[in-house]
Design a protein around this motif. Structure first.
Motif, PDB file in Angstrom:
ATOM      1  N   SER A 123       0.862  -1.206   0.000  1.00  9.19           N
ATOM      2  CA  SER A 123       0.000   0.000   0.000  1.00  9.19           C
ATOM      3  C   SER A 123       0.882   1.234   0.000  1.00  9.19           C
ATOM      4  CB  SER A 123      -0.872   0.046   1.253  1.00  9.19           C
ATOM      5  OG  SER A 123      -1.754  -1.008   1.301  1.00  9.19           O
ATOM      6  N   THR A 124       1.496   1.496   1.175  1.00  6.80           N
ATOM      7  CA  THR A 124       2.352   2.695   1.288  1.00  6.80           C
ATOM      8  C   THR A 124       3.800   2.372   0.900  1.00  6.80           C
ATOM      9  OG1 THR A 124       2.979   2.136   3.552  1.00  6.80           O
ATOM     10  CG2 THR A 124       0.957   3.474   3.246  1.00  6.80           C
TER      11      THR A 124
ATOM     12  N   THR B 233       6.366  -1.184   4.710  1.00  5.15           N
ATOM     13  CA  THR B 233       6.875  -2.484   5.197  1.00  5.15           C
ATOM     14  C   THR B 233       8.077  -2.920   4.359  1.00  5.15           C
ATOM     15  OG1 THR B 233       4.610  -3.036   5.821  1.00  5.15           O
ATOM     16  CG2 THR B 233       6.212  -4.831   5.833  1.00  5.15           C
TER      17      THR B 233
END
Ligand SMILES: Nc1ncnc2c1ncn2[C@@H]1O[C@H](COP(=O)(O)OP(=O)(O)OP(=O)(O)O)[C@@H](O)[C@H]1O
Ligand SMILES: O=P(O)(O)OC[C@H]1O[C@H](OP(=O)(O)OP(=O)(O)O)[C@H](O)[C@@H]1O
Length: 223
Positions: free
Chosen positions: A169-170, A173
């Motif tokens: 997503s961003t 991680t």
């Protein structure tokens, strides 16, 4: 499935649920209070509609419950739909929630050295073995899949695999675990799914729910 029996609506526990609940309520299905009781170990819940009950299951299992007719309708990510590729599933509405993407990622140092780029065989850690094999087959690379159910980002540094296929997503991680996204396999969003046979035998109720979700998503987009 006769129209006399309650419809079973499968919802995924976890991150999609928070975005899915307002859509469900706007479609006229409101879970009973015990659904929100954090100490409850119940998995099946009544709703404001006597003919609809909810089951709350793992994200990866929603498609299986609906494909086999144990549930007639559900909400699940398109990553799960594409991974299982069930013939008995129909996904009529993109709910425009749960946006992310399924990508290949590799250790930064491997990308810099270009070592992985020349491989005809790749050892890939993933929760998505089918999508992973299909992706690498298209590249003419034989993928040896190491199946994990989470924390895939650890695999390369521990020598378990040279690459991973996981949701992004961003990108945080990946970054915090020394990995970099090297290719995008598919965009992901949550979908409303129905069991094909149930849609035929109970088209009145299921069709009305599909229409309610479709209209609501269209209104949200237009707003
Ligand atoms: N950043 C993200 N990472 C993972 N899943 C995401 C993300 N953004 C949206 N999703 C969607 O949420 C679903 C996964 O939900 P979640 O991570 O809560 O459960 P899970 O970890 O897959 O399941 P479980 O915890 O039972 O193993 C995915 O199938 C995907 O469709
Ligand atoms: O790009 P980011 O914003 O960092 O999000 C991607 C991460 O989110 C998911 O993990 P999740 O937290 O769902 O736990 P999981 O590993 O059990 O799926 C996914 O497996 C990645 O690890």
């Amino acid at each position: 499935m006769t129209s006399a029996q309650p419809l079973v609506f499968a919802l995924p526990k976890g991150r999609i649920l928070d975005e899915a609940l307002p859509l469900l309520e706007q479609a006229g299905v409101v879970p009973d209070a015990d659904f929100f009781n954090k100490s409850s170990r119940a998995l099946s819940f009544a709703t404001n509609r006597p003919d609809v009950k909810i089951i709350r299951v793992r994200a990866f299992d929603v498609a299986t419950f609906v494909a086999h007719g144990a549930a007639q309708i559900g909400v699940v990510g398109s990553d799960v739909i594409d991974e299982f590729d069930y013939a008995d599933l129909y996904a009529p509405v993109d709910l425009d929630i749960g946006h992310c993407r399924l990508s290949v990622a590799e250790p930064v140092e491997m990308v810099e050295s270009g070592a992985n780029a020349r491989e005809s065989h790749a050892r890939v850690a993933t929760k998505y073995p089918n999508l992973t094999r299909r992706h690498f087959e298209k590249l003419g690379v034989q993928a040896e899949v190491v199946k994990l159910n989470g924390a895939m980002e650890l695999a390369p540094s521990l020598g378990l695999a040279s690459r991973i296929v996981d949701l992004v997503s961003t990108g945080r991680t990946l970054k915090e675990n020394g990995l970099v996204e090297t290719s995008r396999i598919l965009p992901v969003s949550a979908r409303l799914i129905v069991n094909r046979a149930a849609l035929k035998t109970d088209s009145a109720r299921l069709g009305a729910l599909v229409d309610a979700f479709r209209e609501m998503v269209a209104k949200r987009k237009a707003a």
